[in-house]
Design an enzyme around this catalytic site. Structure first.
Site, short mmCIF file in Angstrom:
data_model
loop_
_atom_site.label_atom_id
_atom_site.label_comp_id
_atom_site.label_asym_id
_atom_site.label_seq_id
_atom_site.Cartn_x
_atom_site.Cartn_y
_atom_site.Cartn_z
N LYS A 1 0.95 -1.31 -0.11
CA LYS A 1 -0.03 0.13 -0.26
C LYS A 1 0.94 1.41 -0.18
O LYS A 1 2.06 1.91 1.35
CB LYS A 1 -0.98 -0.20 1.06
CG LYS A 1 -2.00 0.98 0.91
CD LYS A 1 -2.88 1.60 2.40
CE LYS A 1 -2.07 3.22 2.87
NZ LYS A 1 -1.43 3.92 1.86
N GLY B 1 6.65 5.51 8.01
CA GLY B 1 6.59 6.53 8.28
C GLY B 1 6.25 6.99 9.71
O GLY B 1 6.91 7.38 10.20
N SER B 2 5.73 8.12 10.55
CA SER B 2 5.52 9.32 11.43
C SER B 2 5.70 8.30 12.58
O SER B 2 5.18 7.04 12.58
CB SER B 2 4.77 10.27 11.15
OG SER B 2 3.73 9.79 11.65
N GLY C 1 2.68 5.17 13.48
CA GLY C 1 3.65 3.59 13.80
C GLY C 1 3.45 3.34 15.50
O GLY C 1 3.82 1.92 15.15
N GLU D 1 10.38 2.28 10.73
CA GLU D 1 11.04 2.72 10.44
C GLU D 1 10.38 4.47 10.41
O GLU D 1 9.20 4.69 10.13
CB GLU D 1 11.38 3.15 9.08
CG GLU D 1 12.38 1.90 9.38
CD GLU D 1 13.81 1.57 10.30
OE1 GLU D 1 14.42 2.91 10.17
OE2 GLU D 1 14.83 1.01 10.55
N CYS E 1 13.48 11.61 6.28
CA CYS E 1 13.46 11.62 7.73
C CYS E 1 14.84 11.74 8.25
O CYS E 1 14.67 12.11 9.48
CB CYS E 1 13.54 9.86 7.29
SG CYS E 1 14.40 8.84 6.73
N GLU F 1 9.44 16.74 15.25
CA GLU F 1 9.71 16.30 14.23
C GLU F 1 8.81 17.22 12.88
O GLU F 1 7.80 17.55 13.41
CB GLU F 1 9.25 15.23 13.92
CG GLU F 1 10.22 15.14 11.85
CD GLU F 1 9.47 13.30 11.52
OE1 GLU F 1 8.35 13.66 11.29
OE2 GLU F 1 10.62 13.09 10.73
P1 NAD Z 1 2.19 8.60 7.65
O1 NAD Z 1 2.64 7.61 8.92
O2 NAD Z 1 1.14 9.84 7.86
O3 NAD Z 1 1.90 8.01 6.73
C1 NAD Z 1 2.82 6.81 6.34
C2 NAD Z 1 1.96 5.64 5.55
O4 NAD Z 1 1.82 5.01 6.47
C3 NAD Z 1 1.27 5.87 4.61
O5 NAD Z 1 1.10 4.44 3.47
C4 NAD Z 1 -0.06 6.43 5.34
O6 NAD Z 1 -1.41 5.63 4.32
C5 NAD Z 1 -0.20 5.21 6.16
N1 NAD Z 1 -1.05 5.06 7.27
C6 NAD Z 1 -0.99 6.26 8.13
N2 NAD Z 1 -1.70 5.69 9.14
C7 NAD Z 1 -2.23 4.63 8.68
C8 NAD Z 1 -2.71 3.01 10.17
N3 NAD Z 1 -3.79 4.06 11.09
N4 NAD Z 1 -2.89 1.88 9.67
C9 NAD Z 1 -1.49 2.02 8.57
N5 NAD Z 1 -1.27 3.11 8.10
C10 NAD Z 1 -1.42 4.03 8.52
O7 NAD Z 1 4.10 9.16 7.29
P2 NAD Z 1 4.07 10.68 5.89
O8 NAD Z 1 4.20 11.49 6.35
O9 NAD Z 1 4.00 9.16 4.44
O10 NAD Z 1 5.43 10.41 5.84
C11 NAD Z 1 6.68 11.16 6.84
C12 NAD Z 1 6.81 10.39 8.41
O11 NAD Z 1 7.96 9.69 7.69
C13 NAD Z 1 8.31 10.64 8.86
O12 NAD Z 1 7.45 11.33 10.14
C14 NAD Z 1 9.08 10.95 8.13
O13 NAD Z 1 10.04 11.07 9.58
C15 NAD Z 1 8.66 8.77 8.23
N6 NAD Z 1 9.75 8.40 7.22
C16 NAD Z 1 10.97 7.60 8.25
C17 NAD Z 1 11.95 6.99 7.83
C18 NAD Z 1 12.93 6.32 8.24
O14 NAD Z 1 13.40 5.09 7.10
N7 NAD Z 1 12.56 5.70 9.19
C19 NAD Z 1 11.98 6.85 5.87
C20 NAD Z 1 10.69 7.87 5.27
C21 NAD Z 1 9.75 8.44 6.15
#
Ligand code: NAD
Length: 499
Positions: free
Chosen positions: A174, A227-228, A232, A249, A283, A384
């Site tokens: 996804k 993601g965030s 997470g 991550e 990130c 962040e």
């Molecule tokens: P996000 O958490 O909003 O979304 C990430 C993914 O999770 C998306 O596909 C989203 O649709 C999905 N998602 C959202 N709610 C969910 C739920 N309840 N259940 C399952 N999936 C869900 O993050 P974003 O805005 O897309 O990305 C930014 C964040 O990602 C920042 O915090 C950044 O630091 C982090 N990030 C971390 C790394 C790493 O390797 N540490 C790399 C890139 C980005």
């Protein structure tokens, strides 16, 4: 308007509920890329059933043959690199040089995975007993749920899926809802390269519906999420309850520390790239610049001049240094932190608002922003922001600088500029991050090394390199006794028994 589909059950199919969401170009809101399926649990249900069938075929395929598919995927990505970079910039904004790099990371990951098909090492060790062999080897786990963010639309899905597939698992992917077209093209390429159709399922949709349905499905024993930290936590709670294998991550609050003896030209280029590359939406982005007393004023003043001169605009146009942010909510979050910083009495010395000028109000642009006189412990310094906002702090001693670096809840990347080898080695040892760069910015990971963070950035796993192959495989141990007698471990032939 172009209408995209899911890939489920070996076919491109519309969402069961018939609903779609639109994807727009963040640099030009009048440019709609297409509409994409708003999937839900019914779509995920079909995807799981199909992926389980795909898994049975794929696990029986020898690993070197699986590796060969990865190699062909890499070859196709090479051919389509510029085309993919262009569509990626159109859907998420970062300039073409950066999106080309994003695709290249996918290519590197594909070729690394291809070679891993001929390794996938286990161990053979001596047994305690005569005429007995002992060994460990790897087995695939099953169906892996792959949930990815918007900022590296190609690199991050490939970091996850190529090792998962190489190890013999099937994937349900996804992509983030802001970058679905790149996800679509990646799956197209994987199929064209010869991946058996039911081994990959593409389920578009929102996090709370499609993403949550994947995380909650009992037929998906492995979840890999980037993601965030907030999302997470939700994912982690469900996976903990359901005993799923989970790789997280998450967020970062990365610092670049510059000592008095540093090459200031180099440090300046490093922070400009680290803080404002990808409009600060990495990130590993540099969100804190920690300057030693002796060079603080000079570097800050040079940095402000250079940041003001960065050219904002459409990432597909030549000469653009900084593209738009991903969406309105991201810009609003940055605006909120600009208010918070001012409320905390930090000095706003550059940017701090949406730019005016031609075309700027038709996209999600935000000026490169710098706060000076930031103190350790301020929200601006701790949380962040995920945008083009840099906090500048001052320090006197090495201990003080390292404490500033470590005193946040995140632990992804750190960077130190110095010519002192002892300080460099201390930084490697003492900074609480998954990655430390010496004389290089906080961004710039290479695909063949493990990538990830400590504390609330991750849960102990790594992407990239050799370590991720452990995450996607189950270790099994085999003992083969050819002595013809019952040999009891820890009872017969006890080692260390006095004569
Ligand atoms: P996000 O958490 O909003 O979304 C990430 C993914 O999770 C998306 O596909 C989203 O649709 C999905 N998602 C959202 N709610 C969910 C739920 N309840 N259940 C399952 N999936 C869900 O993050 P974003 O805005 O897309 O990305 C930014 C964040 O990602 C920042 O915090 C950044 O630091 C982090 N990030 C971390 C790394 C790493 O390797 N540490 C790399 C890139 C980005």
């Amino acid at each position: 308007m172009k209408s995209f589909k899911n890939f489920i059950g070996g076919n491109w199919v519309p969402p069961i509920g018939g609903e779609y969401f639109e994807n727009v170009n963040p640099a030009d809101l009048s440019d709609t890329i297409g509409r994409f399926p708003m999937s839900g649990s019914a779509d995920v249900e079909l995807a799981v059933a199909s992926a389980q069938r795909g898994f049975e075929v794929w696990r029986a395929t020898p690993a070197p043959a699986r590796g060969d598919v990865m190699r062909r995927i890499g070859d196709l990505m090479v051919k389509r690199k510029d085309e993919i970079a262009d569509l990626m910039t159109r859907e998420m904004g970062k300039p073409l040089t950066e999106t080309r790099g994003d695709v290249q990371e996918g290519i590197d990951t594909a070729y690394y995975a291809a070679t891993e098909g001929r390794r996938l090492f286990g161990h053979t060790v001596p047994s305690e007993m005569k005429n007995k062999w002992a060994m460990s080897f790897r087995r695939p786990i099953g169906v892996a749920g792959i949930i990815t963010p918007f900022n590296f639309p190609m690199a991050i899905p490939t970091w996850k899926m190529f090792p998962a597939l190489l190890c013999g698992n099937a994937c349900i992917f996804k992509p983030a809802e802001d970058v679905p077209e790149t996800g679509h093209v990646l799956v197209e390429i994987m199929l064209e390269a010869g991946l058996p159709p039911e081994v990959i399922q593409l389920v578009h949709g929102l996090g709370e519906s499609a993403g949550a349905a994947i995380v909650n499905h009992p037929g998906i024993p492995v979840i890999s999420f980037t993601g965030s930290t907030e999302t997470g936590r939700i994912v982690g709670e469900v996976c903990g309850r359901m005993h799923k294998r989970l790789s997280l991550e998450m967020g970062g609050k990365n610092a670049q520390i510059v000592f008095n003896d540093a090459d200031l030209d180099l440090a300046l280029e490093g922070v400009l790239w680290g803080a404002f590359g990808t409009t600060g939406q990495r990130c590993t982005a540099t969100s804190r610049l920690v300057l030693q007393d002796g060079i603080h004023d000079e570097l800050l003043s040079r940095l402000i001049d250079r940041a003001r001169a960065l050219k904002l605009g459409d990432g597909r146009k030549k000469g653009t240094d900084v593209g738009p942010m991903i969406n309105e909510a991201a810009v609003k979050k940055v605006e909120r932190y600009v208010d918070i910083g001012q409320g905390e009495n930090a000095d706003l010395v550059c940017g701090g608002r949406r730019p005016s000028g031609k075309g700027m109000d038709n996209g999600y642009f935000f000026e490169p922003t710098i706060f000076a006189r930031v103190q350790a412990g301020m929200r601006l310094e701790q949380e962040e922001i995920f945008g083009p906002v840099l906090s500048v702090l001052r320090f006197r001693t090495t201990d003080e600088a390292f404490a500033i670096n470590n005193d946040v809840k995140y632990g992804l990347s750190s960077s130190v500029y110095t010519k002192d080898v002892n300080v460099s080695m201390r930084a490697m040892n003492e900074l609480d991050n998954g990655i430390t760069y010496i004389n290089a910015p906080t961004i710039g990971a290479e695909a063949h090394l493990p990538f990830g963070g400590v504390k609330q950035t991750g849960n102990g796993h790594r992407e990239g390199g050799w370590e991720v192959y452990d995450f996607y495989s189950e270790t099994k141990v085999g003992y083969l006794d050819f002595s013809g007698a019952l040999q009891r471990a820890q009872i017969d032939n006890y080692l260390g028994t006095p004569d």
